[in-house]
Design a protein around this motif. Structure first.
Motif, PDB file in Angstrom:
ATOM      1  N   GLU A  46       0.838  -1.200   0.000  1.00 18.11           N
ATOM      2  CA  GLU A  46       0.000   0.000   0.000  1.00 18.11           C
ATOM      3  C   GLU A  46       0.871   1.247   0.000  1.00 18.11           C
ATOM      4  O   GLU A  46       1.851   1.326   0.734  1.00 18.11           O
TER       5      GLU A  46
ATOM      6  N   ASP B 261       0.518   5.219   0.742  1.00 17.78           N
ATOM      7  CA  ASP B 261      -0.302   6.277   1.324  1.00 17.78           C
ATOM      8  C   ASP B 261       0.219   7.609   0.817  1.00 17.78           C
ATOM      9  O   ASP B 261       1.285   8.072   1.231  1.00 17.78           O
TER      10      ASP B 261
ATOM     11  N   GLU C 158       0.644  10.462   3.584  1.00 14.00           N
ATOM     12  CA  GLU C 158       1.780  10.266   4.487  1.00 14.00           C
ATOM     13  C   GLU C 158       3.097  10.079   3.745  1.00 14.00           C
ATOM     14  O   GLU C 158       4.172  10.220   4.337  1.00 14.00           O
TER      15      GLU C 158
ATOM     16  N   ARG D 210      -4.934   6.472  -1.249  1.00 17.50           N
ATOM     17  CA  ARG D 210      -4.046   5.329  -1.110  1.00 17.50           C
ATOM     18  C   ARG D 210      -4.070   4.512  -2.388  1.00 17.50           C
ATOM     19  O   ARG D 210      -5.119   4.386  -3.032  1.00 17.50           O
TER      20      ARG D 210
END
Length: 223
Positions: A123, A125, A128, A211
């Motif tokens: 994943e 993000d 972030e 995401r």
């Protein structure tokens, strides 16, 4: 789309609901005001809008529901988009926005899935700026046989061949920005010799966070 007759019926019903309220306020006479026509107009708009609120509509004219608007905002790619909604309306929408979709394992989903026990999940993000992976994903890229998470530059440095890092990073950021599927083939960082095929799709959470979730497997056909 509703046909013309249905729309006319809807408009006539709206007008009748407004008329009933105005008659209760003023009877058969014009309101006692400096500009009675303007007062009637303002009251008409206010009553019609209030009926829309009661019917859980954002806009009475086109029938946009609160639920529909909440769903649209949940798909917004920019976290700044909900801030454009007036505060009162934003507060009304807060409890209606759907929960973020969470996909734990994409190995068995999608038209281009890579169904295999050798497939790893990962994943990215975008908010972030981090990449996380499961144990198999870590093993594929030489990051150890355990789950992990790292900032994107660190993950690229540790797991992706130097000559392929810019390609992988650009593809991730492009998918996050456009919503298009992610599909990239890259070499792992030395001393590893594997070539990895990674695929993913984009999900947007209620807060606007984006995401890219996907799966990766060694490209068996790589020479």
């Amino acid at each position: 789309m509703p046909d013309a007759l249905s729309r006319e019926h809807h408009l006539r019903r709206r007008a009748e609901r407004v008329r009933v309220v105005l008659e209760a306020l003023w009877g058969d006479q014009l309101p006692d005001a400096p500009d009675p026509v303007l007062t009637v107009l303002v009251d008409t708009v206010a009553v019609d809008d209030q009926h829309g609120v009661q019917d859980q509509l954002v806009v009475q004219g086109d029938g946009l529901s609160l639920q529909a608007l909440a769903a649209v905002l949940a798909d917004a790619r920019s976290s700044a988009t909900p801030a454009l909604v007036p505060p009162d309306l934003r507060a009304r929408l807060a409890g209606l926005r759907p929960a973020a979709e969470r996909v734990v394992d994409l190995r068995a989903t999608g038209e281009v899935a890579l169904p295999s026990e050798a497939t790893g999940a990962w994943e990215y993000d975008a908010r972030e700026g981090t990449v996380s992976w499961d144990a198999r994903g870590g093993a594929l890229c030489g990051l150890g046989d355990h789950p992990g998470v790292a900032a994107l530059p660190e993950w690229l440095r540790r797991g992706v061949h130097e000559q392929d890092r810019s390609l992988v990073a650009a593809a991730l950021r492009s998918s996050a920005a456009t919503g298009r599927p992610y599909d990239v083939r890259f070499r792992v960082a030395p001393p590893g010799r594997a070539v990895v095929l990674a695929r993913g799709r984009v999900l947007t959470g209620p807060g606007g966070g984006v995401r890219v979730l996907g799966f990766a497997a060694e490209d068996a056909g790589a020479g």
